[in-house]
Design a protein around this motif. Structure first.
Motif, PDB file in Angstrom:
ATOM      1  N   SER A   1     -10.855   1.823   6.720  1.00 19.43           N
ATOM      2  CA  SER A   1     -11.581   3.095   6.798  1.00 19.43           C
ATOM      3  C   SER A   1     -10.868   4.137   5.952  1.00 19.43           C
ATOM      4  CB  SER A   1     -11.685   3.569   8.254  1.00 19.43           C
ATOM      5  OG  SER A   1     -10.394   3.793   8.798  1.00 19.43           O
ATOM      6  N   GLY A   2     -11.611   5.157   5.545  1.00 12.17           N
ATOM      7  CA  GLY A   2     -11.020   6.210   4.748  1.00 12.17           C
ATOM      8  C   GLY A   2     -10.754   5.786   3.320  1.00 12.17           C
ATOM      9  N   ASP A   3      -9.999   6.604   2.599  1.00  7.66           N
ATOM     10  CA  ASP A   3      -9.658   6.345   1.208  1.00  7.66           C
ATOM     11  C   ASP A   3      -8.229   5.829   1.122  1.00  7.66           C
ATOM     12  OD1 ASP A   3     -12.131   7.294   0.367  1.00  7.66           O
ATOM     13  OD2 ASP A   3     -11.396   9.365   0.271  1.00  7.66           O
ATOM     14  N   GLY A   4      -7.957   5.065   0.080  1.00  8.77           N
ATOM     15  CA  GLY A   4      -6.612   4.559  -0.120  1.00  8.77           C
ATOM     16  C   GLY A   4      -6.615   3.425  -1.120  1.00  8.77           C
ATOM     17  N   TRP A   5      -5.497   2.778  -1.277  1.00  5.88           N
ATOM     18  CA  TRP A   5      -5.376   1.665  -2.206  1.00  5.88           C
ATOM     19  C   TRP A   5      -4.395   0.650  -1.633  1.00  5.88           C
ATOM     20  CZ3 TRP A   5      -0.492   0.567  -3.692  1.00  5.88           C
ATOM     21  CH2 TRP A   5       0.446   1.585  -3.610  1.00  5.88           C
TER      22      TRP A   5
ATOM     23  N   SER B   1       0.858  -1.183   0.000  1.00  5.45           N
ATOM     24  CA  SER B   1       0.000   0.000   0.000  1.00  5.45           C
ATOM     25  C   SER B   1       0.897   1.236   0.000  1.00  5.45           C
ATOM     26  CB  SER B   1      -0.909   0.011   1.232  1.00  5.45           C
ATOM     27  OG  SER B   1      -0.173   0.362   2.393  1.00  5.45           O
ATOM     28  N   ALA B   2       0.273   2.391   0.088  1.00  2.00           N
ATOM     29  CA  ALA B   2       1.058   3.620   0.150  1.00  2.00           C
ATOM     30  C   ALA B   2       1.860   3.707   1.442  1.00  2.00           C
ATOM     31  CB  ALA B   2       0.130   4.824   0.027  1.00  2.00           C
ATOM     32  N   ASP B   3       1.421   2.990   2.465  1.00  2.00           N
ATOM     33  CA  ASP B   3       2.039   3.117   3.788  1.00  2.00           C
ATOM     34  C   ASP B   3       2.892   1.937   4.209  1.00  2.00           C
ATOM     35  OD1 ASP B   3       0.681   5.585   4.203  1.00  2.00           O
ATOM     36  OD2 ASP B   3      -1.134   4.455   4.695  1.00  2.00           O
TER      37      ASP B   3
ATOM     38  N   ALA C   1       4.693   3.837  -7.624  1.00  2.00           N
ATOM     39  CA  ALA C   1       4.807   4.736  -8.774  1.00  2.00           C
ATOM     40  C   ALA C   1       3.662   4.519  -9.749  1.00  2.00           C
ATOM     41  CB  ALA C   1       6.145   4.510  -9.472  1.00  2.00           C
ATOM     42  N   ALA C   2       3.221   3.264  -9.858  1.00  2.00           N
ATOM     43  CA  ALA C   2       2.119   2.960 -10.770  1.00  2.00           C
ATOM     44  C   ALA C   2       0.772   3.397 -10.215  1.00  2.00           C
ATOM     45  CB  ALA C   2       2.094   1.463 -11.065  1.00  2.00           C
ATOM     46  N   MET C   3       0.586   3.258  -8.897  1.00  2.00           N
ATOM     47  CA  MET C   3      -0.739   3.409  -8.306  1.00  2.00           C
ATOM     48  C   MET C   3      -1.040   4.777  -7.701  1.00  2.00           C
ATOM     49  SD  MET C   3      -2.399   0.554  -8.736  1.00  2.00           S
ATOM     50  CE  MET C   3      -3.699   0.727  -7.515  1.00  2.00           C
ATOM     51  N   THR C   4      -0.058   5.498  -7.258  1.00  3.99           N
ATOM     52  CA  THR C   4      -0.315   6.671  -6.420  1.00  3.99           C
ATOM     53  C   THR C   4      -1.084   7.766  -7.136  1.00  3.99           C
ATOM     54  OG1 THR C   4       1.644   6.223  -5.076  1.00  3.99           O
ATOM     55  CG2 THR C   4       0.761   8.466  -5.024  1.00  3.99           C
TER      56      THR C   4
END
Length: 212
Positions: A27-31, A8-10, A77-80
């Motif tokens: 919860s919240g937004d993300g991928w 994930s981003a984190d 880099a692909a997803m953000t």
């Protein structure tokens, strides 16, 4: 019985198998990009007994050779910038596939483990460890060592989870007697079935049946 790679981003993690009930609250937004691996793949990547990872996870860069691949950075880099764009999804999948291909081929014991898991999942007549061992010409002790090393699980656990999966399907479809269902699934008594079902799902089978 699978290991997972999740980026994930984190965080970027390598998850071992979970033996009990597992829940994750989002919860919240993300991928996140998640990859479910074939049973044999955990040992191929980890290069050590997968039992070390049972019910736990490690940072992805702790997987041998993984830090050099820069897989998390490539996926991010692909997803953000456009995480909902299907073309970005395909790009991320491509990064995962190319990275994992470098760990191939799976050895003979890995192929055997995949076959053992497939047999358990597809053959409801196997309800005991000795039956599973006999099906592959193995001693029970050899089978125990193999699944512990390669899956982080016991053959008894594999059979039990298949039976409980069968139980949830029957409870959703046409089962009305818990005692009869327990007997059909190879349990010696209804109490044993109830304990296993409750531990795995968090819900007693009687309550589960009432909700269907």
């Amino acid at each position: 019985p699978i290991c997972l790679i999740v980026v994930s981003a984190d965080y970027a993690r390598f998850y071992g198998v979970t033996t009990g009930l597992s829940t994750v609250e989002l919860s919240g937004d993300g991928w996140a990009v998640g990859t479910m691996l074939q049973p044999a793949a955990g040992r191929v990547l980890w290069q050590r007994p997968v039992s070390q990872l049972t019910d736990r996870h490690v940072d992805l860069d702790q997987v041998p050779g993984m830090s050099a691949t820069k897989l998390p950075a490539r996926i991010r880099a692909a997803m953000t910038s456009r995480p909902s764009d299907p073309s970005r999804h395909m790009e991320a999948i491509g990064h995962v596939e190319r990275t994992l291909a470098a760990y191939l081929p799976v050895d003979e014991l890995g192929i055997l483990v995949n076959a053992i898991v497939q047999r358990v999942e597809s053959d409801p007549t196997i309800t005991r460890v000795d039956e599973l061992a006999d099906a592959f010409g193995l001693s029970e002790r050899h089978l125990q060592r193999l699944t512990r090393d390669r899956l982080g699980l016991t053959p008894k656990w594999l059979i039990q989870r298949r039976r409980l999966h069968d139980a949830t399907l029957r409870l959703k479809q046409d089962a009305t007697s818990l005692g009869a269902l327990a007997h059909e699934l190879g349990y010696t008594d209804q109490a044993h079935f109830t304990r296993d079902f409750s531990r795995a799902t968090g819900t007693p089978p009687g309550d589960y049946l009432a909700d269907q």
